[in-house]
Design a protein around this motif. Sequence first.
Motif, PDB file in Angstrom:
ATOM      1  N   GLY A 140       0.907  -1.324   0.188  1.00 16.77           N
ATOM      2  CA  GLY A 140       0.081  -0.096  -0.181  1.00 16.77           C
ATOM      3  C   GLY A 140       0.752   1.276   0.104  1.00 16.77           C
ATOM      4  O   GLY A 140       1.958   1.282   0.203  1.00 16.77           O
ATOM      5  N   GLY A 141       0.235   2.422  -0.118  1.00 15.49           N
ATOM      6  CA  GLY A 141       1.072   3.853  -0.150  1.00 15.49           C
ATOM      7  C   GLY A 141       1.899   3.952  -1.274  1.00 15.49           C
ATOM      8  O   GLY A 141       1.698   3.174  -2.591  1.00 15.49           O
ATOM      9  N   CYS A 142       2.945   4.709  -1.037  1.00 17.68           N
ATOM     10  CA  CYS A 142       4.087   4.640  -2.176  1.00 17.68           C
ATOM     11  C   CYS A 142       5.161   4.105  -1.668  1.00 17.68           C
ATOM     12  O   CYS A 142       5.771   4.235  -0.511  1.00 17.68           O
ATOM     13  N   VAL A 143       5.702   3.294  -2.571  1.00 20.00           N
ATOM     14  CA  VAL A 143       6.987   2.538  -2.485  1.00 20.00           C
ATOM     15  C   VAL A 143       7.980   3.039  -3.312  1.00 20.00           C
ATOM     16  O   VAL A 143       7.865   2.996  -4.503  1.00 20.00           O
ATOM     17  N   ILE A 144       9.442   3.182  -2.650  1.00 23.49           N
ATOM     18  CA  ILE A 144      10.481   3.524  -3.472  1.00 23.49           C
ATOM     19  C   ILE A 144      11.488   2.387  -3.433  1.00 23.49           C
ATOM     20  O   ILE A 144      12.030   2.126  -2.240  1.00 23.49           O
ATOM     21  N   GLY A 145      11.866   1.612  -4.531  1.00 26.12           N
ATOM     22  CA  GLY A 145      12.525   0.406  -4.201  1.00 26.12           C
ATOM     23  C   GLY A 145      13.643   0.078  -5.475  1.00 26.12           C
ATOM     24  O   GLY A 145      13.680   0.709  -6.323  1.00 26.12           O
ATOM     25  N   TYR A 146      14.417  -0.827  -5.140  1.00 22.56           N
ATOM     26  CA  TYR A 146      15.585  -1.236  -5.932  1.00 22.56           C
ATOM     27  C   TYR A 146      15.742  -2.711  -5.975  1.00 22.56           C
ATOM     28  O   TYR A 146      15.587  -3.211  -4.618  1.00 22.56           O
ATOM     29  N   TYR A 147      15.917  -3.564  -6.793  1.00 29.50           N
ATOM     30  CA  TYR A 147      16.196  -4.880  -6.593  1.00 29.50           C
ATOM     31  C   TYR A 147      17.531  -5.593  -7.296  1.00 29.50           C
ATOM     32  O   TYR A 147      17.637  -5.102  -8.493  1.00 29.50           O
ATOM     33  N   ASP A 148      18.053  -6.123  -6.353  1.00 31.12           N
ATOM     34  CA  ASP A 148      19.432  -6.781  -6.927  1.00 31.12           C
ATOM     35  C   ASP A 148      19.358  -8.152  -6.231  1.00 31.12           C
ATOM     36  O   ASP A 148      20.661  -8.511  -5.692  1.00 31.12           O
ATOM     37  N   ASP A 149      18.466  -8.964  -6.373  1.00 33.95           N
ATOM     38  CA  ASP A 149      18.246 -10.303  -5.857  1.00 33.95           C
ATOM     39  C   ASP A 149      17.983  -9.832  -4.463  1.00 33.95           C
ATOM     40  O   ASP A 149      17.569 -11.044  -3.663  1.00 33.95           O
ATOM     41  N   LYS A 150      17.677  -8.802  -3.951  1.00 36.27           N
ATOM     42  CA  LYS A 150      16.975  -8.473  -2.601  1.00 36.27           C
ATOM     43  C   LYS A 150      16.333  -7.056  -2.856  1.00 36.27           C
ATOM     44  O   LYS A 150      16.561  -6.307  -3.664  1.00 36.27           O
ATOM     45  N   VAL A 151      15.024  -7.180  -2.382  1.00 33.65           N
ATOM     46  CA  VAL A 151      14.394  -5.723  -2.481  1.00 33.65           C
ATOM     47  C   VAL A 151      14.742  -4.745  -1.348  1.00 33.65           C
ATOM     48  O   VAL A 151      14.738  -5.152  -0.219  1.00 33.65           O
ATOM     49  N   HIS A 152      15.226  -3.655  -1.905  1.00 35.75           N
ATOM     50  CA  HIS A 152      15.621  -2.642  -0.962  1.00 35.75           C
ATOM     51  C   HIS A 152      14.502  -1.414  -1.163  1.00 35.75           C
ATOM     52  O   HIS A 152      14.313  -0.992  -2.219  1.00 35.75           O
ATOM     53  N   TYR A 153      13.837  -1.046  -0.071  1.00 35.51           N
ATOM     54  CA  TYR A 153      12.727  -0.087  -0.397  1.00 35.51           C
ATOM     55  C   TYR A 153      12.346   0.824   0.782  1.00 35.51           C
ATOM     56  O   TYR A 153      12.910   0.633   1.903  1.00 35.51           O
ATOM     57  N   ILE A 154      11.821   1.974   0.497  1.00 35.66           N
ATOM     58  CA  ILE A 154      11.308   2.868   1.398  1.00 35.66           C
ATOM     59  C   ILE A 154       9.875   3.140   1.429  1.00 35.66           C
ATOM     60  O   ILE A 154       9.367   3.198   0.046  1.00 35.66           O
ATOM     61  N   GLU A 155       9.222   3.030   2.350  1.00 33.56           N
ATOM     62  CA  GLU A 155       7.555   3.434   2.063  1.00 33.56           C
ATOM     63  C   GLU A 155       7.384   4.976   2.492  1.00 33.56           C
ATOM     64  O   GLU A 155       8.125   5.547   3.505  1.00 33.56           O
ATOM     65  N   THR A 156       6.342   5.813   1.967  1.00 38.90           N
ATOM     66  CA  THR A 156       5.918   6.981   2.323  1.00 38.90           C
ATOM     67  C   THR A 156       4.574   7.226   2.147  1.00 38.90           C
ATOM     68  O   THR A 156       4.038   6.592   0.969  1.00 38.90           O
ATOM     69  N   PRO A 157       3.993   7.720   2.812  1.00 35.56           N
ATOM     70  CA  PRO A 157       2.420   8.155   2.726  1.00 35.56           C
ATOM     71  C   PRO A 157       2.089   9.302   1.574  1.00 35.56           C
ATOM     72  O   PRO A 157       3.100   9.964   1.294  1.00 35.56           O
ATOM     73  N   ILE A 158       1.112   9.155   1.128  1.00 36.46           N
ATOM     74  CA  ILE A 158       0.512  10.137  -0.072  1.00 36.46           C
ATOM     75  C   ILE A 158      -0.643  10.860   0.692  1.00 36.46           C
ATOM     76  O   ILE A 158      -1.633  10.001   1.142  1.00 36.46           O
ATOM     77  N   LYS A 159      -0.399  12.407   0.748  1.00 40.29           N
ATOM     78  CA  LYS A 159      -1.414  13.107   1.434  1.00 40.29           C
ATOM     79  C   LYS A 159      -1.867  14.369   0.442  1.00 40.29           C
ATOM     80  O   LYS A 159      -1.239  14.622  -0.391  1.00 40.29           O
ATOM     81  N   ASP A 160      -3.097  14.835   0.462  1.00 36.88           N
ATOM     82  CA  ASP A 160      -3.569  16.031  -0.120  1.00 36.88           C
ATOM     83  C   ASP A 160      -3.565  15.818  -1.546  1.00 36.88           C
ATOM     84  O   ASP A 160      -3.727  16.928  -2.220  1.00 36.88           O
ATOM     85  N   VAL A 161      -3.292  14.837  -2.226  1.00 35.03           N
ATOM     86  CA  VAL A 161      -3.435  14.909  -3.706  1.00 35.03           C
ATOM     87  C   VAL A 161      -4.369  13.818  -4.156  1.00 35.03           C
ATOM     88  O   VAL A 161      -4.531  12.858  -3.556  1.00 35.03           O
ATOM     89  N   ARG A 162      -4.805  13.887  -5.346  1.00 40.77           N
ATOM     90  CA  ARG A 162      -5.608  12.805  -6.112  1.00 40.77           C
ATOM     91  C   ARG A 162      -5.009  12.435  -7.588  1.00 40.77           C
ATOM     92  O   ARG A 162      -4.121  13.425  -7.898  1.00 40.77           O
ATOM     93  N   PHE A 163      -5.415  11.523  -7.902  1.00 43.62           N
ATOM     94  CA  PHE A 163      -4.720  10.967  -9.246  1.00 43.62           C
ATOM     95  C   PHE A 163      -5.812  10.688 -10.274  1.00 43.62           C
ATOM     96  O   PHE A 163      -6.724   9.849 -10.222  1.00 43.62           O
ATOM     97  N   LEU A 164      -5.832  11.609 -11.411  1.00 44.76           N
ATOM     98  CA  LEU A 164      -6.825  11.803 -12.304  1.00 44.76           C
ATOM     99  C   LEU A 164      -6.425  10.970 -13.540  1.00 44.76           C
ATOM    100  O   LEU A 164      -5.275  11.394 -14.178  1.00 44.76           O
ATOM    101  N   ALA A 165      -6.858   9.769 -13.599  1.00 42.73           N
ATOM    102  CA  ALA A 165      -6.384   8.857 -14.699  1.00 42.73           C
ATOM    103  C   ALA A 165      -7.174   9.152 -15.975  1.00 42.73           C
ATOM    104  O   ALA A 165      -8.383   9.256 -15.939  1.00 42.73           O
ATOM    105  N   VAL A 166      -6.450   9.385 -16.982  1.00 47.11           N
ATOM    106  CA  VAL A 166      -7.067   9.429 -18.493  1.00 47.11           C
ATOM    107  C   VAL A 166      -6.859   8.132 -19.069  1.00 47.11           C
ATOM    108  O   VAL A 166      -5.754   7.857 -19.518  1.00 47.11           O
ATOM    109  N   ILE A 167      -7.867   7.265 -19.364  1.00 47.99           N
ATOM    110  CA  ILE A 167      -7.640   5.851 -19.848  1.00 47.99           C
ATOM    111  C   ILE A 167      -8.293   5.744 -21.272  1.00 47.99           C
ATOM    112  O   ILE A 167      -9.362   6.198 -21.353  1.00 47.99           O
TER     113      ILE A 167
END
Length: 300
Positions: A140-167
């Motif tokens: 869940g949330g936002c994840v910033i990650g890198y993979y080199d046979d191991k997952v290195h990642y940082i999680e951060t919340p997302i606030k006060d914005v919405r995502f308007l998808a154009v499909i």
Amino acid sequence: MKRWQISVPASTANIGPGFDSVGIALDLYLELEVQPGLEWEFIPISDAVQGLPAGKDNMIYETALYVADRYGYSDLPACTVRMNSDIPLARGLGSSATALVAGIELADCLLSLQLSDEEKLDIAVSLEGHPDNAAPSILGGCVIGYYDDKVHYIETPIKDVRFLAVIPSFKLATSDARAVLPNQLLYKDAVKASGIANVAVAALLQQNWKLLGEMMTKDLFHQPYRESMIPHYKEIADSLQDAAYGVYLSGAGPTMIALIDEARADAIHAHYQNMYPDFEWLLLSCAAKGSCAEELAVEA
């Protein structure tokens, strides 16, 4: 006999220059209702999953069997799986990653593996090759990650914005979108692209949406090459310039997403839906919670 409800959120990846490493979970879901059956059967309930394989050639089953084998099981008990999804297929919203994560959750339920989030991540990312879709779908949330046979990642919340998808109405295979990318960048271009991505990530962590929007337009890793595959990209991006913090290509596309202020989101959504009725416009939020599985009451 046990029954389960499995839910996996969609995701939007890259967020501009965060190529293959930044992803955000969105409040669109793949949901499975699982119960014992005489043979494996996947039953589509919603339009988005119509036409998918109905038996053991379904990606969800194939992933579940892979997990079973990884933990020393040669088979899985047969189940009837009802699939419901509001995630458009092949549109850059992580539909394949949700199926993969759902397969992991399915094996976890059927075999009582009690997998941790880290174990689920390791399986999913080892299969995907990069964490940008699978990681936010699991965590869940936002994840910033890198993979080199191991997952290195940082999680951060997302606030006060919405995502308007154009499909748009057409699909775009990830393999086709990857085929247009260059095999390499010049050193000076790679340094520049990395600097843009670094500032974008810092802006994301500080919730500085205006700065993030500026960095989205400067991406050198994938958007300049893929925009030509999206005929409407420039027109809609230019049109949204004053309404949004920024516009980016979601994953491999063809969906575009405008990052917009939460307070103005409903009005912006209504305006653009009216202006461009040939596209599907979805106003989405970050899904704070990732994949989950719940045991259901036994039917009488």
